[in-house]
Scaffold this active site. Structure first.
Site, mmCIF file in Angstrom:
data_model
loop_
_atom_site.group_PDB
_atom_site.id
_atom_site.type_symbol
_atom_site.label_atom_id
_atom_site.label_comp_id
_atom_site.label_asym_id
_atom_site.label_seq_id
_atom_site.Cartn_x
_atom_site.Cartn_y
_atom_site.Cartn_z
ATOM 1 N N ASP A 129 0.845 -1.185 0.000
ATOM 2 C CA ASP A 129 0.000 0.000 0.000
ATOM 3 C C ASP A 129 0.888 1.246 0.000
ATOM 4 O O ASP A 129 1.978 1.231 -0.584
ATOM 5 C CB ASP A 129 -0.931 -0.040 1.222
ATOM 6 C CG ASP A 129 -2.259 0.655 0.967
ATOM 7 O OD1 ASP A 129 -2.239 1.872 0.723
ATOM 8 O OD2 ASP A 129 -3.306 -0.013 1.012
ATOM 9 N N HIS B 236 -3.778 6.211 3.367
ATOM 10 C CA HIS B 236 -4.444 5.007 2.881
ATOM 11 C C HIS B 236 -3.832 3.732 3.468
ATOM 12 O O HIS B 236 -4.543 2.854 3.983
ATOM 13 C CB HIS B 236 -4.358 4.985 1.354
ATOM 14 C CG HIS B 236 -5.165 3.921 0.697
ATOM 15 N ND1 HIS B 236 -4.663 2.674 0.410
ATOM 16 C CD2 HIS B 236 -6.445 3.918 0.240
ATOM 17 C CE1 HIS B 236 -5.587 1.949 -0.191
ATOM 18 N NE2 HIS B 236 -6.684 2.691 -0.304
ATOM 19 N N SER C 58 -11.071 -0.542 -1.087
ATOM 20 C CA SER C 58 -9.841 -0.499 -0.296
ATOM 21 C C SER C 58 -10.111 -0.776 1.170
ATOM 22 O O SER C 58 -9.261 -1.304 1.879
ATOM 23 C CB SER C 58 -9.184 0.882 -0.395
ATOM 24 O OG SER C 58 -8.375 0.989 -1.528
#
Length: 757
Positions: free
Chosen positions: A139, A214, A543
């Site tokens: 990620d 994220h 996600s």
């Protein structure tokens, strides 16, 4: 600019000059499957020799090469002209050569909703066995100081872990601990395709430290430690924790500014496999259409992970429409997104005392009511009213919107909603009401008091503004509403099947919570949190659903350490539910549309049931090879892929006979038989009976219709005959096969495209 950044920039310029010698050079991945080289150095040397054969010299070959893959499989990435790439593809030992694409991160209270607190084994896991399960997260990195990554109570790092804690900018060895046991970062692919990191114009750290938020969010969703009294500015308050808080995390940063070079992702997967990860979680993927498996980096990396016993969980994407699901290889667990039983209301109080229902993440309080104006009525000079209604840059007249709440609309699905509020604030506006029926369920954050309304509320608002001489309104701060119904519902943005590469493999596989999820965040990532520095943030996307499934996989792995990736995947899929909390079929937001397995796969995850599924559909590398034979893989490709001479059966086993937990037939001409094998996992002898939900126009017969098991580990096969009596007019019809012994229900969705009877 720091010295390290200057040196890196000089290196980048040098590489650009070398690679730019040929103006049409592009970044290619050369994939070569298994290899027999004794070490990575030997692989690199062989790669350079192959490159030299097309570049003309070893020196140029070394300059052209960017990444070498040699730990779990062989390959490399390099700057090549299309002509050079074609010549490399003709070399012995090459499976495929393809341009490195860009994957994107898939983002735009959950464990209580999933019932995971009721799992007795789960409570025990928090102190013992799962502490040896390692989840690799590929990620945007991690914010290691977050309370969610505390290692209090953890024992030593498992001996099986062979990874590293790679230091870098603002990331020291001390940033790894007994929770974050490894960290690496990759940027050469990104810089080859987009230019230096410094030239991108945003905040970043040339290290595993996360500036985006994220990666921190996904990692904490999987394995965040228990943190009490967490909220986003008072919203969604409660205890934050990951699904498997005792699992370890290995971090692989391959994404920068929301973009992930395939070449970097593939190297991260190569490392993660070698490092000893048990589960890999990737909340990213390519834009549709999905590439064939031999030319897709995530498909390639996950194939080799599957061979090594590692389950790979991937997000399906946020592309809204049919046929857009990504990461669809049968050896990947593909995750759609759905809602939980919680909404965030930010209502509107009109001057006539009427209240309109609005939805957003709005912590800002309006002390009084303000005048209302439609964006279309506040057009800047020379701007058509229809364009001004979208509230984009330089479309609104500041003198007209100053001190007012502006009503805006959406031009396209991909509009930047938060940006509209920035332009309103720049013009002196004090609030925003956004008419956005397709995305009203998503919790957007704005820089001024703002809320999102659907079509019904928009009609009422418009009527009020047309009939009132001086319309006014007040936007209330968000309140969190729990135990809402119906839930779950498939998120409107969640990408849908069918699988465009191999339609007989129904995708996505599963759905899980992905709408308005609270988890840890990077405090420097202020753009996605409406310019507020926060330690926890609420975001949406597949996600967010992917790490929920990865966490459940980690729990199963800790309890059933000998289970294969396929067995874990089967347990998750066959125990899922297709019903919401009103006992009706799961709908799809925003309008509650009827859904099919192309929306939710096997259904919404049920972690409690997945721990004891009763029966599993297992498969191994041999089954995958037979599947690849059925879709046309050549003997040369298979030899390079597996490292040994491999021949396909003649005729090959049909692809619909892969022992998959769902049943799909994409081109059905007349009657057809499908075969499956199940393995029993239980303590006592038992009998399972078959129950069929018949697809429209198709008769289904299961032989045998009951399976008698005497001991755990016993396998039994069965045949499913499909006898169509009407065609499906070019679209799929759906049903289900459920095996039940009165305790366990093992459900497989069925999808058939009946071309003729």
């Amino acid at each position: 600019m720091r010295l390290a950044q200057v040196l890196t920039l000089l290196l980048f310029i040098r590489l650009t000059l070398v690679h730019g010698a040929s103006s049409n050079a592009k970044h290619y991945i050369v994939y070569m499957g298994e290899h027999s080289h004794p070490n990575s150095e030997s692989v690199i040397s062989a790669n350079h020799e192959m490159l030299a054969s097309v570049t003309g010299s070893l020196e140029v070959a070394k300059e052209a090469a960017l990444h070498h893959y040699g730990k779990s499989f062989r390959g490399f990435s390099a700057m090549l002209t299309p002509e050079q790439a074609k010549r490399v593809a003709e070399s012995d030992g090459v499976v495929s050569v393809f341009e490195s694409r860009t994957s994107k991160i898939h983002t735009t209270r959950t464990w209580n909703f999933l019932g995971i607190d009721s799992i007795q084994q789960y409570k025990q896991l928090q102190m013992d066995s799962s502490s040896n399960v390692i989840v690799g997260v590929i990620d945007s990195g991690i914010w290691p100081e977050s309370e969610s990554f505390s290692d209090q109570g953890f024992g030593p790092v498992p001996d099986k872990f062979k990874g590293e804690c790679v230091t870098g900018e603002q990331f020291a060895l001390s940033n790894c601990n007994r929770k974050i046991i490894g960290a690496r970062y990759y940027f050469k692919g990104f810089e080859a395709e987009y230019g230096s990191l410094e030239s991108q114009g945003g905040t970043f750290f040339r290290s595993a430290r996360d500036s985006d938020g994220h990666g921190t969010h996904t990692a904490s969703t999987i394995a965040g430690s228990v943190v009490a009294n967490v909220s986003l500015l008072g919203m969604a308050g409660g205890t934050a924790r990951g699904g498997a808080p005792s699992a370890r995390l290995a971090i692989y940063k391959a994404c920068w500014f929301g973009l992930c070079s395939d070449a970097d992702v593939l190297l991260a997967m190569d490392d993660a496999i070698s490092d000893g990860a048990d589960i890999l979680s990737l909340s990213l993927g390519p834009d549709p259409p999905q590439s064939i498996y031999f030319e897709d980096a995530i498909s390639i990396g996950s194939f080799h992970a599957f061979q090594k016993g590692i389950l790979v969980s991937c997000s399906a994407g946020n592309s809204f429409f049919p046929g857009t699901a990504s990461n669809v290889a049968p050896w990947i667990l593909t995750v759609a997104a759905s809602s939980v039983d919680r909404i965030f209301k930010s209502n509107i109080y009109l001057g006539n005392s009427r209240i309109l229902k609005g939805f957003s993440l709005n912590p800002l309080k309006m002390e009084t009511s303000y005048g209302l104006i439609a964006g279309s009525a506040a057009a800047a000079k020379g701007v058509p009213p229809s364009n001004a209604s979208f509230c984009k840059n330089n479309t609104l007249d500041a003198t007209l919107i100053k001190g007012k709440i502006v009503v805006c609309t959406i031009e396209t699905l991909t509009d930047n909603r938060r940006e509209k509020s920035i332009f309103i604030r720049q013009g002196g506006g004090v609030g925003m009401i956004l008419i956005d029926p397709l995305a009203k369920d998503i919790g957007f954050q704005f820089v001024v008091p703002g809320t999102v309304i659907g079509q019904e509320e928009a009609v009422l608002l418009q009527k009020y503004m047309e009939t009132e001489k001086n319309p006014v309104a007040k936007i209330y701060p968000t309140i969190t509403v729990l135990n809402t119904k119906p839930a779950p519902a498939v998120a409107g943005f969640s990408s849908m099947g069918p699988n465009i590469v191999t339609p007989e493999i129904i995708k996505p596989d599963i759905t899980g919570p992905g709408l308005n999820i609270l988890a840890a965040w990077s405090p420097v990532a202020i753009e996605a949190s409406a310019e507020r520095s926060v330690n926890y943030n609420i975001v949406s996307g597949t996600s967010m659903s992917c790490p929920h499934i990865s966490a459940v996989a980690a729990i199963i792995k800790s309890i059933k350490p000998s289970w294969s990736p396929a067995a874990i995947k089967s347990a998750i899929m066959t125990t899922a539910t297709a019903l919401d909390n009103t006992k009706h079929l799961i709908g799809r937001q925003p309008f509650g549309n009827e859904t099919t397995p192309f929306d939710y796969g096997s259904g919404h995850i049920n972690p409690t049931a997945a721990l004891e599924p009763g029966l599993i559909y297992d498969l191994d590398s041999t089954d995958i090879i037979n599947f690849l034979c059925s879709i046309g893989a050549s003997p040369a490709q298979l030899k390079n892929l597996t490292g040994q001479l491999t021949y396909c059966q003649n005729p090959p086993i049909p692809s619909y006979n892969l022992n998959y937990p769902s049943i799909g037939v994409s081109n059905m001409n007349g009657s057809l038989s499908v075969y499956r094998t199940v393995t029993y996992y239980g303590k006592d002898p038992t009998v399972y009976y078959a129950y069929v939900d018949h697809p429209v126009g198709v008769k289904v017969k299961v032989t045998p219709s009951k399976l008698c098991f005497t001991k755990t580990g016993e396998k039994m096969s069965f045949k499913v005959d499909f006898i169509p009596y009407m065609n499906s007019s070019g679209s799929f019809v759906f049903g289900a096969l459920t095996w039940s012994n009165g305790i366990h229900k093992v459900r497989s969705p069925i999808g058939l495209n009946v071309l003729s009877v």
